[in-house]
Enzyme design. Structure first.
Site, short mmCIF file in Angstrom:
data_model
loop_
_atom_site.label_atom_id
_atom_site.label_comp_id
_atom_site.label_asym_id
_atom_site.label_seq_id
_atom_site.Cartn_x
_atom_site.Cartn_y
_atom_site.Cartn_z
N ALA A 14 0.82 -1.21 0.00
CA ALA A 14 0.00 0.00 0.00
C ALA A 14 0.85 1.26 0.00
CB ALA A 14 -0.95 0.00 1.20
N LYS A 110 9.88 -3.08 -9.25
CA LYS A 110 10.91 -2.87 -10.26
C LYS A 110 12.29 -2.93 -9.62
CE LYS A 110 7.88 0.13 -13.01
NZ LYS A 110 7.67 1.50 -13.57
N LYS A 193 16.18 1.05 -15.54
CA LYS A 193 15.92 2.50 -15.67
C LYS A 193 16.03 3.21 -14.33
CE LYS A 193 11.65 2.76 -13.77
NZ LYS A 193 11.13 3.75 -12.82
N THR A 250 11.28 8.54 -16.13
CA THR A 250 12.02 8.53 -14.87
C THR A 250 13.25 9.41 -14.91
OG1 THR A 250 11.24 6.26 -14.59
CG2 THR A 250 12.96 6.99 -13.10
N ASN A 258 14.04 7.96 -7.84
CA ASN A 258 15.43 7.69 -8.16
C ASN A 258 16.13 8.90 -8.74
OD1 ASN A 258 15.77 4.57 -7.72
ND2 ASN A 258 13.80 4.81 -8.74
#
Length: 334
Positions: A14, A110, A193, A250, A258
């Site tokens: 969550a 990811k 990525k 991103t 990131n």
């Protein structure tokens, strides 16, 4: 036999992304149960229909039910795994006995497991061997998705019927899953990525200019593609939403965890301090050394990812890593 509709979706995690996916599934008319690690998050979602810790200010559908009980989520028609990548093995191991054989399990985390160097599909194959794996990945900021802004992602599944059922279960006009069968390509793009986004953030934080950012993004995509092809991914998957699309998003906005972490590093801040002040996880930090180790096992050259790994593990300063990249010999582009 026709695939039955997936009417009840269980979402594991969550955080911002898990909550956004819960909002999408509810808008698609599904019954949604959302597992939260923190009791206060589950309570906020159930009582106030808000996730103030991870996705503040965005009202949630009142039909979404949150719980801290993994068993209450694990027996649903389909599962979306949205916990942090480095916690995936522990969480799926704990829920394994509650997951029905043949359940579609879409991996939304990811990253690459740092301790083993394994992809998330490999982890799930070990912990949930009777589930049917899928990968959901693509250019998607949680706040955009939760606010109903148009988004397109890749949904990769080797079982076409189950893949189509998953698309029908969570697809709506503003959230468009494109079906694919290349799980490796879909998950690798999202993992690598994140590492490259840290590098792009460093470029911004060090004020190296837009030209440097564009060059780094393009050369980073070349690294991602080399590794993906070596692992058996398809080049067209890597050039699609889950690879190039996610990389563009991103690497171009501090809304990315990131990229913003990399920008802070580029500005001279200490990594431990940056992480300590955040409630969210920047997956690229743990994934960077795992990517480098994986690339070395397959004899794939990834100098940008190596530079990021050296920075986050303390083996090199930001300036030394940048200097090392700029001192590399000239070579052919391809």
């Amino acid at each position: 036999m026709a695939q039955k509709p997936l009417s009840h979706i269980g979402i594991i995690g969550a955080g911002a992304w898990g909550t956004a996916l819960a909002a999408v599934a509810a808008r698609a008319g599904r019954k949604v149960t959302l597992w939260a690690y923190e009791p206060e998050v589950a309570d906020s979602i159930n009582r106030q229909h808000l996730n103030e810790l991870y996705l503040p200010g965005i009202p949630l559908d009142t039909s979404i039910r949150a719980t801290t009980d993994l068993s209450a989520v694990s027996a649903n028609d389909a599962l979306l795994l949205v916990c942090p990548a480095q916690a995936l093995r522990s969480v799926t191991g704990s829920m394994a006995r509650h997951v029905k054989p043949g359940t579609p399990v879409a991996i939304c985390a990811k990253g690459i497991e740092q301790a083993t160097g394994k992809l998330m599909t490999e982890v799930v194959a070990e912990t949930l061997p009777e589930a049917v794996p899928a990968v959901l990945s693509g250019p998607s900021f949680a706040a955009d998705v939760a606010n109903g802004l148009p988004t397109a992602v890749t949904l990769a599944c080797a079982d076409d019927a189950l893949g189509e059922a998953l698309v029908e279960a969570i697809g709506i006009p503003a959230f468009r899953p494109y079906l694919a069968s290349d799980l490796i390509g879909a998950e690798l793009g999202g993992s690598v990525k994140n590492v490259l986004a840290i590098a792009c953030g460093i470029v911004e934080g060090r004020k190296l200019g837009a030209s440097a950012a564009a060059a780094l993004t393009a050369r980073g995509f070349a690294e991602l593609t080399r590794l993906g092809v070596a692992l058996g991914a398809r080049a067209e998957t890597l050039g699609g939403l889950s690879g190039l699309g996610d990389l563009i998003l991103t690497c171009g906005s501090r809304q990315s965890r990131n990229m913003s972490l990399g920008a802070a590093l580029g500005e001279g801040r200490d990594l431990a301090e940056i992480i300590a002040e955040r409630v969210t996880v920047a997956e690229g930090v743990a994934t960077a050394p795992a990517v480098v180790a994986l690339a070395r096992r397959h004899n794939v050259e990834m100098p940008i990812c190596e530079a990021v790994a050296a920075i986050v593990t303390g083996e090199a300063s930001v300036d030394d890593a940048i200097g090392g990249l700029l001192a590399r010999p000239f070579k052919r582009e391809a």
